[in-house]
Write an enzyme that holds these catalytic residues in place. Sequence first.
Site, mmCIF file in Angstrom:
data_model
loop_
_atom_site.group_PDB
_atom_site.id
_atom_site.type_symbol
_atom_site.label_atom_id
_atom_site.label_comp_id
_atom_site.label_asym_id
_atom_site.label_seq_id
_atom_site.Cartn_x
_atom_site.Cartn_y
_atom_site.Cartn_z
ATOM 1 C CB SER A 151 37.048 -57.375 -25.154
ATOM 2 O OG SER A 151 37.563 -58.033 -26.297
ATOM 3 C CE1 TYR A 171 39.921 -60.616 -21.818
ATOM 4 C CE2 TYR A 171 38.969 -60.643 -24.020
ATOM 5 C CZ TYR A 171 39.659 -59.984 -23.019
ATOM 6 O OH TYR A 171 40.092 -58.688 -23.226
HETATM 7 P P1 NAD Z 1 47.912 -56.039 -19.616
HETATM 8 O O1 NAD Z 1 48.075 -57.473 -19.329
HETATM 9 O O2 NAD Z 1 48.918 -55.368 -20.469
HETATM 10 O O3 NAD Z 1 47.740 -55.201 -18.275
HETATM 11 C C1 NAD Z 1 46.855 -55.644 -17.273
HETATM 12 C C2 NAD Z 1 47.275 -55.067 -15.931
HETATM 13 O O4 NAD Z 1 46.424 -55.678 -14.946
HETATM 14 C C3 NAD Z 1 48.721 -55.420 -15.555
HETATM 15 O O5 NAD Z 1 49.364 -54.292 -15.043
HETATM 16 C C4 NAD Z 1 48.551 -56.509 -14.498
HETATM 17 O O6 NAD Z 1 49.603 -56.523 -13.531
HETATM 18 C C5 NAD Z 1 47.232 -56.124 -13.860
HETATM 19 N N1 NAD Z 1 46.599 -57.278 -13.207
HETATM 20 C C6 NAD Z 1 46.471 -58.543 -13.699
HETATM 21 N N2 NAD Z 1 45.882 -59.321 -12.775
HETATM 22 C C7 NAD Z 1 45.624 -58.559 -11.692
HETATM 23 C C8 NAD Z 1 45.031 -58.805 -10.425
HETATM 24 N N3 NAD Z 1 44.613 -60.035 -10.069
HETATM 25 N N4 NAD Z 1 44.900 -57.780 -9.557
HETATM 26 C C9 NAD Z 1 45.359 -56.539 -9.878
HETATM 27 N N5 NAD Z 1 45.950 -56.254 -11.067
HETATM 28 C C10 NAD Z 1 46.081 -57.246 -11.951
HETATM 29 O O7 NAD Z 1 46.468 -55.910 -20.298
HETATM 30 P P2 NAD Z 1 45.906 -54.796 -21.299
HETATM 31 O O8 NAD Z 1 46.063 -55.308 -22.677
HETATM 32 O O9 NAD Z 1 46.404 -53.472 -20.943
HETATM 33 O O10 NAD Z 1 44.358 -54.925 -20.955
HETATM 34 C C11 NAD Z 1 43.674 -54.022 -20.118
HETATM 35 C C12 NAD Z 1 42.187 -54.262 -20.286
HETATM 36 O O11 NAD Z 1 41.854 -54.119 -21.676
HETATM 37 C C13 NAD Z 1 41.736 -55.660 -19.883
HETATM 38 O O12 NAD Z 1 40.492 -55.603 -19.237
HETATM 39 C C14 NAD Z 1 41.621 -56.376 -21.208
HETATM 40 O O13 NAD Z 1 40.697 -57.427 -21.151
HETATM 41 C C15 NAD Z 1 41.128 -55.247 -22.094
HETATM 42 N N6 NAD Z 1 41.375 -55.498 -23.533
HETATM 43 C C16 NAD Z 1 42.651 -55.662 -23.974
HETATM 44 C C17 NAD Z 1 42.828 -55.914 -25.330
HETATM 45 C C18 NAD Z 1 44.205 -56.131 -25.927
HETATM 46 O O14 NAD Z 1 44.296 -56.585 -27.077
HETATM 47 N N7 NAD Z 1 45.283 -55.808 -25.239
HETATM 48 C C19 NAD Z 1 41.730 -56.014 -26.195
HETATM 49 C C20 NAD Z 1 40.462 -55.822 -25.669
HETATM 50 C C21 NAD Z 1 40.288 -55.577 -24.333
#
Ligand code: NAD
Length: 267
Positions: free
Chosen positions: A144, A157
């Site tokens: 991130s 986080y």
């Molecule tokens: P999201 O919440 O849309 O999707 C996350 C997925 O992980 C979901 O399908 C959820 O069911 C699954 N998940 C959650 N807990 C779980 C568990 N215990 N076991 C198995 N699966 C599990 O999130 P996203 O925005 O797509 O984020 C994906 C990655 O990108 C993450 O690592 C997040 O930290 C990183 N990220 C996201 C953003 C953002 O703004 N969306 C920014 C920077 C980094």
Amino acid sequence: METGLDGKIVLVTGAAQGIGRATATAFAKEGARVCLIDIDVHALEEVQSELRAIGTNVCIAQADLSTAEGVTSGIDTALKSYNGQVDILVNNVGSGKVRTFDDLSDQDWDFTMNLNFMSYVRTCRYLLPRLRARENAVIINNASDLARQPEPVPIDYSASKAAVLALTKGLARAEAPKIRVNAVAPGPVWTPFWTKEGGFAETMGKFHGMEPREAVEHELSLRQLPLKRLGTPEEVANVIVFLSSDLASFVTSAVWGVDGGSIRSLI
Ligand code: NAD
């Protein structure tokens, strides 16, 4: 340009929604075989049918990746059709909550570190012997922008994502030249991470007294994000696919920002 991804076996964690789902789709479009793990089996089945409809080989596994047992059983199920073999590991799973430092108990810290960091450690430990046996194997870790530029909230986080960058750099050196290891560092991307009940958008909405999306955009304007908008999951997926491909064959140990320009520092 040839990505060289046709027929590769790709494992994506947290693949049922958001960036993971977009990543699975982007690999599928390159002809890769995708193996997907998530805790949400219904959403996972939806992705599976969607990708099968475009002719992709898709295997899915439901698992709680915040536990050691969940990681190994999830991988065993997801890779069963390929005798456990894998070419590309995308560690994507992660979650965060808006909580101040004072709000966070040891239990909260443990949960965040287990899901956002230890799941990455555990997938790597379990799969490295197999990745070492493949040609041009790749690991991509989803971090991130908060790993490099933490805000006061969510501090657990940010710390977990900084650990992901340290893991990426350390493994890139340890596993070179056989395996390339890189990280992406997304900025704000509009996914269920923000939109889910009790997610960042709702919390910001309450804080600013605005509609959730309006509150997020207001917050971003305060941060003076150069591209002045949230990213899409596909924009992150494109970079993950590029870094995994032959087009990035001289890229390892990199932290690739996909953040609309949020990071101000030179490194
Ligand atoms: P999201 O919440 O849309 O999707 C996350 C997925 O992980 C979901 O399908 C959820 O069911 C699954 N998940 C959650 N807990 C779980 C568990 N215990 N076991 C198995 N699966 C599990 O999130 P996203 O925005 O797509 O984020 C994906 C990655 O990108 C993450 O690592 C997040 O930290 C990183 N990220 C996201 C953003 C953002 O703004 N969306 C920014 C920077 C980094």
